[in-house]
Design a protein around this motif. Structure first.
Motif, PDB file in Angstrom:
ATOM      1  N   UNK A   1       0.832  -1.176   0.000  1.00  0.00           N
ATOM      2  CA  UNK A   1       0.000   0.000   0.000  1.00  0.00           C
ATOM      3  C   UNK A   1       0.870   1.229   0.000  1.00  0.00           C
ATOM      4  N   UNK A   2       0.469   2.188  -0.750  1.00  0.00           N
ATOM      5  CA  UNK A   2       1.239   3.411  -0.768  1.00  0.00           C
ATOM      6  C   UNK A   2       0.691   4.373   0.265  1.00  0.00           C
ATOM      7  N   UNK A   3       1.531   5.272   0.743  1.00  0.00           N
ATOM      8  CA  UNK A   3       1.098   6.282   1.694  1.00  0.00           C
ATOM      9  C   UNK A   3       0.832   7.603   0.992  1.00  0.00           C
ATOM     10  N   UNK A   4       0.699   7.598  -0.345  1.00  0.00           N
ATOM     11  CA  UNK A   4       0.476   8.816  -1.095  1.00  0.00           C
ATOM     12  C   UNK A   4      -0.921   9.371  -0.875  1.00  0.00           C
ATOM     13  N   UNK A   5      -1.855   8.548  -0.463  1.00  0.00           N
ATOM     14  CA  UNK A   5      -3.204   9.022  -0.212  1.00  0.00           C
ATOM     15  C   UNK A   5      -3.611   8.673   1.214  1.00  0.00           C
ATOM     16  N   UNK A   6      -4.639   9.360   1.678  1.00  0.00           N
ATOM     17  CA  UNK A   6      -5.113   9.111   3.029  1.00  0.00           C
ATOM     18  C   UNK A   6      -6.016   7.892   3.022  1.00  0.00           C
ATOM     19  N   UNK A   7      -5.819   7.014   3.970  1.00  0.00           N
ATOM     20  CA  UNK A   7      -6.680   5.852   4.105  1.00  0.00           C
ATOM     21  C   UNK A   7      -7.877   6.217   4.959  1.00  0.00           C
ATOM     22  N   UNK A   8      -8.974   5.544   4.693  1.00  0.00           N
ATOM     23  CA  UNK A   8     -10.161   5.744   5.497  1.00  0.00           C
ATOM     24  C   UNK A   8     -10.289   4.632   6.532  1.00  0.00           C
ATOM     25  N   UNK A   9      -9.935   3.416   6.117  1.00  0.00           N
ATOM     26  CA  UNK A   9     -10.039   2.247   6.979  1.00  0.00           C
ATOM     27  C   UNK A   9      -8.882   1.329   6.633  1.00  0.00           C
ATOM     28  N   UNK A  10      -8.338   0.616   7.613  1.00  0.00           N
ATOM     29  CA  UNK A  10      -7.313  -0.379   7.306  1.00  0.00           C
ATOM     30  C   UNK A  10      -7.448  -1.546   8.259  1.00  0.00           C
ATOM     31  N   UNK A  11      -6.828  -2.627   7.897  1.00  0.00           N
ATOM     32  CA  UNK A  11      -6.768  -3.805   8.740  1.00  0.00           C
ATOM     33  C   UNK A  11      -5.296  -4.058   8.999  1.00  0.00           C
ATOM     34  N   UNK A  12      -4.927  -4.249  10.250  1.00  0.00           N
ATOM     35  CA  UNK A  12      -3.523  -4.507  10.547  1.00  0.00           C
ATOM     36  C   UNK A  12      -3.401  -5.693  11.487  1.00  0.00           C
ATOM     37  N   UNK A  13      -2.245  -6.311  11.450  1.00  0.00           N
ATOM     38  CA  UNK A  13      -1.993  -7.421  12.367  1.00  0.00           C
ATOM     39  C   UNK A  13      -0.889  -7.025  13.333  1.00  0.00           C
ATOM     40  N   UNK A  14      -0.954  -7.606  14.505  1.00  0.00           N
ATOM     41  CA  UNK A  14       0.031  -7.333  15.546  1.00  0.00           C
ATOM     42  C   UNK A  14       0.394  -8.669  16.183  1.00  0.00           C
ATOM     43  N   UNK A  15       1.684  -8.950  16.254  1.00  0.00           N
ATOM     44  CA  UNK A  15       2.144 -10.189  16.886  1.00  0.00           C
ATOM     45  C   UNK A  15       2.745  -9.883  18.241  1.00  0.00           C
ATOM     46  N   UNK A  16       2.425 -10.741  19.189  1.00  0.00           N
ATOM     47  CA  UNK A  16       2.963 -10.605  20.538  1.00  0.00           C
ATOM     48  C   UNK A  16       3.588 -11.926  20.948  1.00  0.00           C
ATOM     49  N   UNK A  17       4.698 -11.835  21.670  1.00  0.00           N
ATOM     50  CA  UNK A  17       5.373 -13.021  22.189  1.00  0.00           C
ATOM     51  C   UNK A  17       5.365 -12.934  23.707  1.00  0.00           C
ATOM     52  N   UNK A  18       4.849 -13.985  24.357  1.00  0.00           N
ATOM     53  CA  UNK A  18       4.793 -14.042  25.805  1.00  0.00           C
ATOM     54  C   UNK A  18       6.057 -14.728  26.309  1.00  0.00           C
ATOM     55  N   UNK A  19       6.914 -13.982  26.998  1.00  0.00           N
ATOM     56  CA  UNK A  19       8.178 -14.536  27.495  1.00  0.00           C
ATOM     57  C   UNK A  19       7.958 -15.630  28.527  1.00  0.00           C
ATOM     58  N   UNK A  20       6.910 -15.509  29.313  1.00  0.00           N
ATOM     59  CA  UNK A  20       6.643 -16.496  30.357  1.00  0.00           C
ATOM     60  C   UNK A  20       6.208 -17.836  29.779  1.00  0.00           C
ATOM     61  N   UNK A  21       5.248 -17.800  28.853  1.00  0.00           N
ATOM     62  CA  UNK A  21       4.717 -19.050  28.306  1.00  0.00           C
ATOM     63  C   UNK A  21       5.457 -19.513  27.057  1.00  0.00           C
ATOM     64  N   UNK A  22       6.171 -18.600  26.397  1.00  0.00           N
ATOM     65  CA  UNK A  22       6.867 -18.942  25.168  1.00  0.00           C
ATOM     66  C   UNK A  22       5.951 -19.041  23.961  1.00  0.00           C
ATOM     67  N   UNK A  23       4.730 -18.542  24.094  1.00  0.00           N
ATOM     68  CA  UNK A  23       3.766 -18.625  22.999  1.00  0.00           C
ATOM     69  C   UNK A  23       3.640 -17.281  22.285  1.00  0.00           C
ATOM     70  N   UNK A  24       3.414 -17.366  20.974  1.00  0.00           N
ATOM     71  CA  UNK A  24       3.162 -16.170  20.168  1.00  0.00           C
ATOM     72  C   UNK A  24       1.675 -16.099  19.857  1.00  0.00           C
ATOM     73  N   UNK A  25       1.194 -14.874  19.742  1.00  0.00           N
ATOM     74  CA  UNK A  25      -0.210 -14.663  19.396  1.00  0.00           C
ATOM     75  C   UNK A  25      -0.282 -13.523  18.386  1.00  0.00           C
ATOM     76  N   UNK A  26      -1.065 -13.726  17.335  1.00  0.00           N
ATOM     77  CA  UNK A  26      -1.270 -12.683  16.342  1.00  0.00           C
ATOM     78  C   UNK A  26      -2.704 -12.201  16.449  1.00  0.00           C
ATOM     79  N   UNK A  27      -2.853 -10.895  16.515  1.00  0.00           N
ATOM     80  CA  UNK A  27      -4.176 -10.280  16.569  1.00  0.00           C
ATOM     81  C   UNK A  27      -4.353  -9.435  15.325  1.00  0.00           C
ATOM     82  N   UNK A  28      -5.595  -9.379  14.845  1.00  0.00           N
ATOM     83  CA  UNK A  28      -5.900  -8.597  13.649  1.00  0.00           C
ATOM     84  C   UNK A  28      -6.916  -7.533  14.035  1.00  0.00           C
TER      85      UNK A  28
END
Length: 144
Positions: A1-28
């Motif tokens: 996606x280019x940043x040349x125009x303004x977005x109205x809505x987007x979908x993004x993902x975020x990954x988190x790693x839990x140091x205690x459990x060693x598990x990763x989780x991705x949220x959208x």
């Protein structure tokens, strides 16, 4: 996606790693930008179609394709299956600046001719994208 125009809505993902459990989780996440209001998309689309578009976007891949069942859509909208079907039809019939936000395509099994599945494609004009999918620039709203 280019940043040349303004977005109205987007979908993004975020990954988190839990140091205690060693598990990763991705949220959208689906994000709505203030320009969706300022350019008139939210007012024009209406509450039911907006909610339905947000539910569909939760199933999409990087090409904007979604394959949820009618039951999955109904459950996510907290409505009966018949009501979900009416909402999907209204969303697919809806046009923003003369163009569809969602295109529905049904496919048949070539041997049995039974309906196999339905693919919904969220179009770039919708301003919804995921995993570097494309959106397109929207013109300024017209004064009517």
């Amino acid at each position: 996606m280019t940043n040349e125009h303004q977005r109205l809505v987007s979908v993004e993902s975020q990954s988190e790693y839990n140091l205690t459990s060693g598990k990763s989780e991705t949220r959208i996440f689906v994000k709505m930008y203030v320009d969706a209001v300022k350019k008139g998309l939210i007012a024009d689309i209406g509450a039911d179609r907006w909610q339905t578009l947000c539910v569909l976007s939760s199933f999409m891949n990087e090409k904007g394709e979604c394959y949820p069942t009618q039951d999955q859509i109904a459950k996510a909208l907290n409505v009966r299956r018949e009501a979900a079907n009416k909402r999907i039809k209204a969303l697919c019939d809806y046009r923003w600046q003369g163009r569809p936000l969602v295109v529905k395509q049904k496919t048949r099994d070539p041997k049995t001719q039974r309906w196999e599945n339905t693919r919904y494609t969220i179009m770039p004009i919708s301003q919804l994208a995921i995993f570097d999918g494309d959106t397109e620039e929207l013109p300024e709203p017209r004064d009517e």
